[in-house]
Design an enzyme around this catalytic site. Structure first.
Site, mmCIF file in Angstrom:
data_model
loop_
_atom_site.group_PDB
_atom_site.id
_atom_site.type_symbol
_atom_site.label_atom_id
_atom_site.label_comp_id
_atom_site.label_asym_id
_atom_site.label_seq_id
_atom_site.Cartn_x
_atom_site.Cartn_y
_atom_site.Cartn_z
ATOM 1 N N ASP A 41 1.458 -43.501 -5.605
ATOM 2 C CA ASP A 41 2.770 -43.436 -6.241
ATOM 3 C C ASP A 41 2.683 -43.479 -7.769
ATOM 4 O O ASP A 41 1.711 -43.980 -8.348
ATOM 5 C CB ASP A 41 3.636 -44.622 -5.795
ATOM 6 C CG ASP A 41 4.143 -44.477 -4.375
ATOM 7 O OD1 ASP A 41 3.677 -43.577 -3.653
ATOM 8 O OD2 ASP A 41 5.011 -45.276 -3.983
ATOM 9 N N HIS A 92 9.163 -38.669 -5.796
ATOM 10 C CA HIS A 92 9.316 -40.123 -5.953
ATOM 11 C C HIS A 92 10.440 -40.447 -6.941
ATOM 12 O O HIS A 92 10.381 -41.457 -7.647
ATOM 13 C CB HIS A 92 7.991 -40.725 -6.421
ATOM 14 C CG HIS A 92 7.874 -42.207 -6.239
ATOM 15 N ND1 HIS A 92 8.364 -42.892 -5.143
ATOM 16 C CD2 HIS A 92 7.285 -43.151 -7.030
ATOM 17 C CE1 HIS A 92 8.095 -44.168 -5.257
ATOM 18 N NE2 HIS A 92 7.458 -44.374 -6.409
ATOM 19 N N HIS A 96 12.118 -43.048 -11.515
ATOM 20 C CA HIS A 96 11.672 -44.271 -10.835
ATOM 21 C C HIS A 96 12.746 -45.357 -10.890
ATOM 22 O O HIS A 96 12.485 -46.542 -11.097
ATOM 23 C CB HIS A 96 10.362 -44.804 -11.420
ATOM 24 C CG HIS A 96 9.597 -45.660 -10.465
ATOM 25 N ND1 HIS A 96 9.764 -47.016 -10.389
ATOM 26 C CD2 HIS A 96 8.661 -45.351 -9.535
ATOM 27 C CE1 HIS A 96 8.963 -47.529 -9.464
ATOM 28 N NE2 HIS A 96 8.284 -46.517 -8.926
ATOM 29 N N HIS A 186 -1.243 -46.882 -5.980
ATOM 30 C CA HIS A 186 -0.603 -46.345 -7.184
ATOM 31 C C HIS A 186 -1.632 -45.743 -8.124
ATOM 32 O O HIS A 186 -2.730 -46.285 -8.292
ATOM 33 C CB HIS A 186 0.166 -47.449 -7.924
ATOM 34 C CG HIS A 186 1.275 -48.044 -7.124
ATOM 35 N ND1 HIS A 186 1.059 -48.985 -6.140
ATOM 36 C CD2 HIS A 186 2.621 -47.819 -7.154
ATOM 37 C CE1 HIS A 186 2.234 -49.326 -5.593
ATOM 38 N NE2 HIS A 186 3.182 -48.628 -6.196
#
Length: 230
Positions: A41, A92, A96, A186
């Protein structure tokens, strides 16, 4: 005289075709046995993503990269490298943000903007998944499904943002690994060097233990085959 009968099967006689995305969170590979899917991510990141791509290339492992629209727009060359390496893309969100209490209309606008940012780097890129920032889903699963993206959850989460040390991340990954797991890691928003180093250590160990690296499941529609009956 021969008659033709067309029937739907879910067996492996013919290669299955992906059906329309659903609002159900995918949290497994959907395959039996020792299979695992790696997902990353918050990228792409100019420091961490290239290093991670080199590790994955070294072991010939494909992963899912959940890209933030802002990051994709700032680093289009890295989006292209991810695709050229054969990895799968995931939306995503654009900035964010926590989408948990957003309206469906606002979520849709955000996801469309993020996909546009990704496709500015790679025109026509396929983006089969969506993952909500912070795992705060709200109305986003249905919105994502309506846009053709399957909501992507996880089964293994080792809190790599805490930067607990490479050896601790390796321990957590080994401890939590289960058949069919989708692993959340991540490669963006901060120093992810420990994550890259941990991945470099666990992949060869898992490969030696006969784990197969694959992608998260997608809904599958019955295959259509033709039987000719006498």
């Amino acid at each position: 005289m021969l008659s033709v009968l067309t029937i739907g099967l879910t067996c492996g006689i013919a290669a299955p075709a992906h059906a329309k995305a659903t609002a159900d969170l995918v949290t497994t590979t959907g395959r039996a046995g020792k299979t695992v899917a790696l997902t990353f991510d918050d990228g792409p990141d100019p420091d961490n993503t290239p290093a991670l791509l080199e590790v994955l290339h070294k072991y010939q492992v494909k992963a899912v990269f959940c890209l933030v629209g802002d990051q994709a727009r700032n680093h289009p060359d890295l989006v292209r490298r991810i695709v050229l390496h054969g990895h799968t893309l995931c939306n995503h969100s654009m900035h964010h943000d926590d989408l948990g209490d957003w309206s469906a209309a606002d979520i849709r606008a955000d996801l469309l903007e993020a996909s546009k940012a990704i496709r500015e780097a790679v025109p026509g890129a396929r983006i089969p998944y969506f993952r909500a920032p912070y795992g705060s889903w709200g109305q986003s699963p249905q919105v994502a499904a309506d846009l053709g993206m399957q909501p992507l959850g996880w089964t293994v989460e080792v809190a790599d943002w805490e930067q607990p040390g490479t050896s601790e991340l390796v321990r957590r990954l080994n401890e939590q690994l289960t058949p069919g797991a989708v692993v959340l890691l991540h490669d963006g928003i901060g120093d992810r060097s420990q994550t890259v180093q941990a991945v470099d250590q666990v992949i060869p160990r898992w490969q030696a233990q006969d784990w197969i690296f694959t992608r998260p499941a997608r809904p599958v529609q019955p295959s259509m085959i033709v039987l000719r009956l006498g």
